[in-house]
Enzyme design. Structure first.
Site, PDB file in Angstrom:
ATOM      1  N   GLY A  62      -4.962   3.567  -7.913  1.00 37.13           N
ATOM      2  CA  GLY A  62      -5.541   3.581  -9.281  1.00 37.13           C
ATOM      3  C   GLY A  62      -4.034   5.365  -9.907  1.00 37.13           C
ATOM      4  CG  ASP A  69      -9.098   3.174   0.930  1.00 36.97           C
ATOM      5  OD1 ASP A  69      -8.293   3.466  -0.101  1.00 36.97           O
ATOM      6  OD2 ASP A  69      -8.896   2.861   2.091  1.00 36.97           O
ATOM      7  CG  ASP A  94      -2.073   1.100   1.533  1.00 37.65           C
ATOM      8  OD1 ASP A  94      -1.930   1.758   0.421  1.00 37.65           O
ATOM      9  OD2 ASP A  94      -2.616   0.854   2.007  1.00 37.65           O
TER      10      ASP A  94
HETATM   11  C1  GLA Z   1      -5.138   2.082   2.433  1.00 37.59           C
HETATM   12  C2  GLA Z   1      -6.251   1.332   1.994  1.00 37.59           C
HETATM   13  C3  GLA Z   1      -7.371   0.730   2.646  1.00 37.59           C
HETATM   14  C4  GLA Z   1      -6.552   0.024   3.672  1.00 37.59           C
HETATM   15  C5  GLA Z   1      -5.711   0.917   4.305  1.00 37.59           C
HETATM   16  C6  GLA Z   1      -4.966   0.598   5.837  1.00 37.59           C
HETATM   17  O1  GLA Z   1      -6.228   3.375   2.781  1.00 37.59           O
HETATM   18  O2  GLA Z   1      -6.498   1.795   0.628  1.00 37.59           O
HETATM   19  O3  GLA Z   1      -7.455  -0.860   1.720  1.00 37.59           O
HETATM   20  O4  GLA Z   1      -5.646  -1.134   3.448  1.00 37.59           O
HETATM   21  O5  GLA Z   1      -4.861   2.165   3.818  1.00 37.59           O
HETATM   22  O6  GLA Z   1      -4.176   1.202   6.471  1.00 37.59           O
END
Ligand code: GLA
Length: 501
Positions: free
Chosen positions: A304, A325, A265
């Site tokens: 993305g 998200d 991430d």
């Molecule tokens: C980001 C990701 C989520 C999740 C959080 C965790 O927002 O996009 O899917 O993994 O971090 O902190």
């Protein structure tokens, strides 16, 4: 003389009142650190410049910065709003008490929280001498994820409240509920498992996860696979330890634990690298995972950006998030849907577009909306990572997540992602060609009221009498011109039939 006296008096009043109005100079670096029960230290930094009673500067979180839009000081009190590049806005207000800044932070849709910050000389989030990203090369396919990965992920429901005990219970429930046998194989722990590094830099778990290897063994003993999460930045999005400068070491640790899936991430990597460096940065972990010789599905999560669908597989990715998200609302789910059709052509076996994890069963949508969620994720050949509490599912939730006919569309071996084929007002048609020559069709009613429609079979060149399978009713019927259907608000129909093409 009188004039002079008045003049002096005015100066005196001004001198006395000035310290009251502008008593504090808040300029400087203010850092707070709070130890959480899991042993993790949460940090937040305010970098403030005060000019008169105006405040500028930024609020720093482990994952990135928010720039102060408006800030003012009144005596020893201050208030400010700050926002990210993406428009996420917070408010802070507080008081200078002695040499400490007492701050109340207001996040959208959350309870305000308090922190106490002290002055520091250096910005704790500043990384000097950022490691340059490697030269680009194309990673050959790893042969994993021939169909979109299926499983369960802890984030949507548990966020930071996930621990060893809950993961074990989830493993048991994936088996007893039939989810595993329906294909939900990966049990993925998302953010907040991380502890500090030991003296040689090896990542440790925090006290919610006493023994990750033992946990992975338990998950494997249930016939499931085990997934974990990290970030290419120094911190994850929740502020825990990331893999920056430890990529190869972390990949080895994951392999030694028995990890089968990594979600990686971007988060705080945004402080270090521009978006144009993303491919190289993701490639670095892609190479590190390959070097372990363990088959590990590699899931890119950078929302993305930088048209990831054009390079995600070259960086070693098996799937890549295509959006920010999801949350448990119909509105957000459909916002995501609306961006998926144009990138359909980039998905295929072992390299999938990922419109984010499922919210089905989390309570924020109606049963019809959740059916639409599942139907469209299947049309889009999306990874199906459930995010609900599988230990206690309602009948409705079970019937959606465990609909084997819809799952079969998602998992179709040809791996062609479907797209929106047509739209008439609030009625939308999504189509996906399948391996055996069938076509899957989802008809969505985006209206807030039920809609009565007649399916335009002839426009789709479907002859009268063609056998059509209703994937939600689990029954066959014969296509008939002007066949009437009623679709509930935000609901959908899903069919499968021999493609005329
Ligand atoms: C980001 C990701 C989520 C999740 C959080 C965790 O927002 O996009 O899917 O993994 O971090 O902190």
């Amino acid at each position: 003389m009188v004039f002079r006296m008045r003049h002096l008096l005015a100066i005196l009043i001004l001198c006395l009142s000035t310290p009251l109005l502008f008593a504090a100079d808040l300029s400087g670096i203010w850092a707070s650190s709070v130890k959480r029960p899991d042993g993790h230290t949460d940090r937040e930094v305010l970098i403030l410049q005060q000019s008169g009673n105006q405040l500028t500067g930024k609020v720093e979180r482990p994952w990135g910065n928010l720039v102060i839009q408006q800030g003012s000081v009144n005596g020893d009190q201050f208030t400010l709003t700050a926002k990210t590049e993406d428009g996420y806005t917070i408010g802070c207000d507080g008081t200078l008490e002695g040499d400490k800044l007492h701050v109340t932070v207001h996040e959208p849709n959350a309870k305000p929280y308090e922190l106490v910050a002290a002055r520091t000389r250096t910005d704790p989030f500043l990384i000097a001498n950022v490691i340059p990203p490697p030269a680009l090369h194309d990673l050959p396919p790893n042969g994993l994820a021939k169909t979109p990965p299926m499983g369960w992920n802890s984030w949507n429901l548990f966020a930071g409240r996930i621990d060893d005990k809950t993961v074990r219970e989830m493993a048991d429930a994936l088996v007893s509920s039939g989810m595993r046998d329906a294909g939900y194989i990966y049990l993925n722990i998302d953010d907040t498992w991380e502890g500090d590094r030991d003296a040689s830099g090896v990542i440790q778990t925090n006290n919610k996860f006493p023994d990750m290897k033992a946990l992975a063994d338990y998950v494997h003993s249930k016939g499931l696979k085990f997934g974990i999460y990290s970030s290419p930045g120094p911190y994850t999005c929740a502020g825990y330890e990331g893999s920056y400068a430890h990529e190869a070491q972390d990949a080895k640790t994951y392999a030694a634990w028995g990890v089968d899936y990594l979600k990686y991430d971007w988060c705080s990597a945004s402080r270090l690298y521009p978006d144009s460096a993303m491919r190289a940065v993701y490639q670095k972990m892609g190479d590190a995972l390959r070097a372990t010789n363990r088959p590990i599905v590699y899931s890119l999560c950078q929302y993305g950006r930088d048209d990831v669908w054009t390079w995600g597989d070259k960086a070693g990715g098996n799937l890549w998030r295509t959006t920010g998200d999801i949350n448990d609302t119909y509105k957000r789910m459909m916002e995501i849907v609306d961006t998926q059709s144009v990138i359909a052509k980039y998905a295929g076996p072992s390299h999938w577009n990922d419109p984010d994890m499922l919210e089905i069963g989390n309570g924020g949508m109606t049963t019809d909306e959740y059916r639409t969620h599942m139907s469209l994720w299947a049309i889009f050949a999306a990874p199906l990572l459930a995010g609900n509490d599988v230990r206690g599912m309602t009948e409705d939730t079970r019937s959606i997540l465990l609909n084997k006919e819809v799952i079969a569309v998602d998992q179709d071996p040809m791996g062609v992602q479907g797209h929106r084929a047509d739209k008439y007002g609030d009625i939308e048609y999504y189509a996906r060609p399948l391996n055996n020559g069938d076509m899957a069709l989802v008809v969505v009613n985006r209206a807030d009221a039920p809609s009565s429609i007649e399916l335009p079979w002839s426009e789709m060149r479907i002859a009268d009498g063609t056998k059509v399978r209703d994937l939600w009713k689990h029954e066959d019927f014969a296509a008939k011109a002007d066949q009437p259907f009623t679709i509930p608000p935000h609901g959908s129909l899903m069919f499968r039939f021999k493609s005329p093409h």
